[in-house]
Design an enzyme around this catalytic site. Structure first.
Site, mmCIF file in Angstrom:
data_model
loop_
_atom_site.group_PDB
_atom_site.id
_atom_site.type_symbol
_atom_site.label_atom_id
_atom_site.label_comp_id
_atom_site.label_asym_id
_atom_site.label_seq_id
_atom_site.Cartn_x
_atom_site.Cartn_y
_atom_site.Cartn_z
ATOM 1 N N ASP A 1 -25.228 48.545 -8.038
ATOM 2 C CA ASP A 1 -24.900 48.293 -6.658
ATOM 3 C C ASP A 1 -25.386 49.569 -5.933
ATOM 4 O O ASP A 1 -25.013 50.520 -5.921
ATOM 5 C CB ASP A 1 -23.309 48.127 -6.603
ATOM 6 N N GLN B 1 -24.401 51.987 -1.194
ATOM 7 C CA GLN B 1 -24.189 53.080 -0.693
ATOM 8 C C GLN B 1 -25.323 54.298 -0.899
ATOM 9 O O GLN B 1 -25.354 55.464 -0.833
ATOM 10 C CB GLN B 1 -22.960 54.243 -1.317
ATOM 11 N N CYS C 1 -11.663 49.811 -0.565
ATOM 12 C CA CYS C 1 -11.710 48.632 -1.551
ATOM 13 C C CYS C 1 -11.755 49.087 -3.185
ATOM 14 O O CYS C 1 -12.268 48.462 -3.957
ATOM 15 C CB CYS C 1 -13.025 47.815 -1.208
ATOM 16 N N LYS D 1 -25.508 48.356 6.092
ATOM 17 C CA LYS D 1 -25.166 49.797 5.955
ATOM 18 C C LYS D 1 -26.161 50.613 6.171
ATOM 19 O O LYS D 1 -26.391 51.797 5.624
ATOM 20 C CB LYS D 1 -24.562 49.921 4.328
ATOM 21 N N HIS E 1 -16.373 49.434 -6.335
ATOM 22 C CA HIS E 1 -16.238 48.839 -5.400
ATOM 23 C C HIS E 1 -15.538 47.234 -5.905
ATOM 24 O O HIS E 1 -16.116 46.889 -6.846
ATOM 25 C CB HIS E 1 -17.297 48.533 -4.245
#
Lengths: 139, 399
Positions: free
Chosen positions: B190, B193, B354, B216, B114
């Protein structure tokens, strides 16, 4: 505008756009136009001669609205000088902003007269004209 | 699963929300927890000596413990609240890496990260001469072999999404974590997700820094988490200075910061947001992250089986086991597809998500992305399939 006529104009210009394909010619000015939504991405090339737009061509990945608007814009602008191009730009923007505008002047660009109902697509309709804004002072 | 817990589906039963990779809907309990704070005990945190202020402290700090449990960590002070995963990664890069890397040091990322895990590194590279290198992808995937090949004595950081946001592939984080540990490499993950969709254990995975966002994972917008190992966070220079993070200061310029984690949370925090995150974690743990993951994988299998039969649908991540589908209608621009689906109240994301440089790898600039969550159903997929089957009429709808 009749919805069927509108759709046909947009579809024709999307599927068979005028000026599609960039030219290997250094006398053209190339402008990249990135939509704020960060999806549409068009390169538009202008050839200017004696204060008039002699030719325009384009390529890139864009939605049906942006692509068709580019095609119709090209048809409208070729042969125009600065004042004429500015009038088209001003009236087109006025239409998208739901202000008074010269309907006759815009001809097929009237196909976007209801785009204001979809604010996210207004940017798409404006996209090719962003490039005109950038070169108009060179006319 | 649990669809009845979400007010939005009562308000709009025809809504088919398939854009959970972007943000998720909020269960009523989460919204209620935020409203409760604003209507029953609004006060600042860490300040007051009155009852409702103490209640705020308990609630706010209580969420730190919940996050700790969620990611199977041992210490609450290793959990810092931020405004989101982007802010967390920026703190890691500009508060820590900037002072611990030197010119010529290498950072390994991939082209499918991202923007928030690429741009800070590129900026730091320009500023101080570190080198950003891209791990080559194998059929869009990160393999431990390719990571190993890229590691050399100059490699100081590996920074990766655990699960990517375009194709939804899961990286071999445990193996990479081990590799990092053995080679003294900082491992930044990260989790935007992954944390909302699966069990994660930062200890077992040898993660040095982890970033993720509340919105999220059923929580509110504007809140995120930065996890970092204590000895690293101790050396993270606060990128934001002000109230709540200093112990003392004087006009001579002597400043002493508070201990962790307050030092890294300057200003009045997003208290309502953090409380909402706590409620979202309670909810997720009650449903069970493994159950959620299983449900999403099952939905994807069901969808792929049906979508494959539609001749003009191109799917880019068929074989990746997760809850994400990247697809296009052949010869149709992704945004037009999204506008078409919206006509039937189906929300999908179109674009490059992104991940603007991934196109250099998958040769497709823009896709439509479906990303499932616990409340999605097979009936919704049936409707999607029905609509895509009749997509020869797309321009009648879109134009």
């Amino acid at each position: 505008m009749d919805p069927n006529v509108r759709r046909q104009i947009l579809l024709d210009n999307y599927q068979h756009p005028t000026g599609h394909g960039l030219k290997e010619d250094s006398s053209y000015i190339k402008i990249n136009t990135n939509n704020e939504s960060c999806i549409d991405n068009l390169d538009i090339m202008y050839k200017i001669k004696d204060g008039r737009i002699e030719d325009i061509c384009f390529d890139g990945e864009a939605c049906a609205i942006s692509t068709s608007a580019t095609s119709i814009m090209i048809q409208k602008l070729i042969g125009k000088n600065k004042e004429e191009a500015q009038r088209i730009l001003d009236n087109y923007e006025a239409m998208l902003d739901e202000r008074e505008y010269d309907k006759e002047l815009l001809e097929e660009l009237n196909a976007y007269d209801e785009i204001y109902k979809q604010p996210n697509r207004k940017k798409c309709a404006l996209l090719p004209f962003e490039s005109l804004r950038k070169i108009i002072n060179k006319l | 699963m649990n669809r009845e817990d979400f007010e939005i589906f009562k308000q709009d039963p025809s809504l088919i929300y398939f854009d959970n990779g972007a943000t998720t809907q909020k269960p009523k309990v989460v919204v209620d927890s935020i409203v409760d704070y604003y209507t029953k005990y609004t006060a600042n945190a860490h300040r007051g000596d009155y009852d409702i202020s103490l209640k705020v402290d308990m609630a706010y700090e209580g969420v730190r413990d919940k996050v700790k449990e969620l990611i199977h960590n041992k210490k609450s002070k290793e959990i810092v609240f931020t405004s989101g995963a982007t802010a967390s990664i920026n703190m890691i890069v500009f508060g820590f890496m900037k002072y611990h890397l030197t010119s010529g040091d290498e950072v390994l990322i991939t082209k499918s990260e991202h923007a928030s895990n690429i741009l800070p590194w590129i900026d730091l590279a320009k500023e101080m001469g570190i080198i950003v290198r891209y791990i080559p992808l194998e059929n869009h995937l990160v393999t431990i072999e390719n990571v190993e090949k890229m590691v050399n004595e100059r490699t100081k950081v590996i920074s990766l999404a655990q699960v990517t946001n375009v194709l939804g592939d899961e990286r071999p984080i445990e193996k990479i974590g081990k590799l990092c540990k053995e080679n003294g490499i900082y491992f930044v993950v990260d989790g935007s997700q992954s944390v909302p969709h699966m069990e994660i254990d930062v200890q077992k995975l040898n993660i040095d820094f982890l970033a993720f966002s509340a919105h999220k994972m059923l929580g509110p917008t504007g809140v995120g988490v930065l996890y970092g190992r204590e000895e690293l966070l101790e050396n993270l220079k606060p990128t934001s200075l002000g109230g709540g993070m200093n112990a003392t200061f004087d006009s001579e310029g002597r400043i002493e910061y508070k201990s962790l984690p307050s030092r890294l949370e300057a200003g009045t925090p997003n208290i309502a947001g953090v409380i909402g995150l706590g409620s979202a974690i309670d909810y997720l743990l009650k449903v069970g992250l493994n159950n959620i993951h299983r449900h999403e994988v099952e939905l994807k299998k069901y969808a792929i089986q049906k979508l494959e039969k539609i001749p003009n649908i191109v799917i880019y991540n068929k074989d990746i086991e997760n809850g994400m589908i990247a697809f296009n209608i052949d010869k149709v621009f992704s945004q037009d597809t999204a506008v078409y689906l919206n006509h039937y109240h189906i929300c999908v994301r179109a674009g490059n998500h992104c991940a603007k440089i991934l196109k250099e790898d998958i040769q497709v600039k823009n896709t439509c992305r479906i990303s499932f969550y616990l409340y999605n159903t097979k009936e919704e997929i049936d409707e999607l399939v029905r609509v895509l089957e009749q997509s020869e009429d797309i321009f009648k709808i879109v134009l």
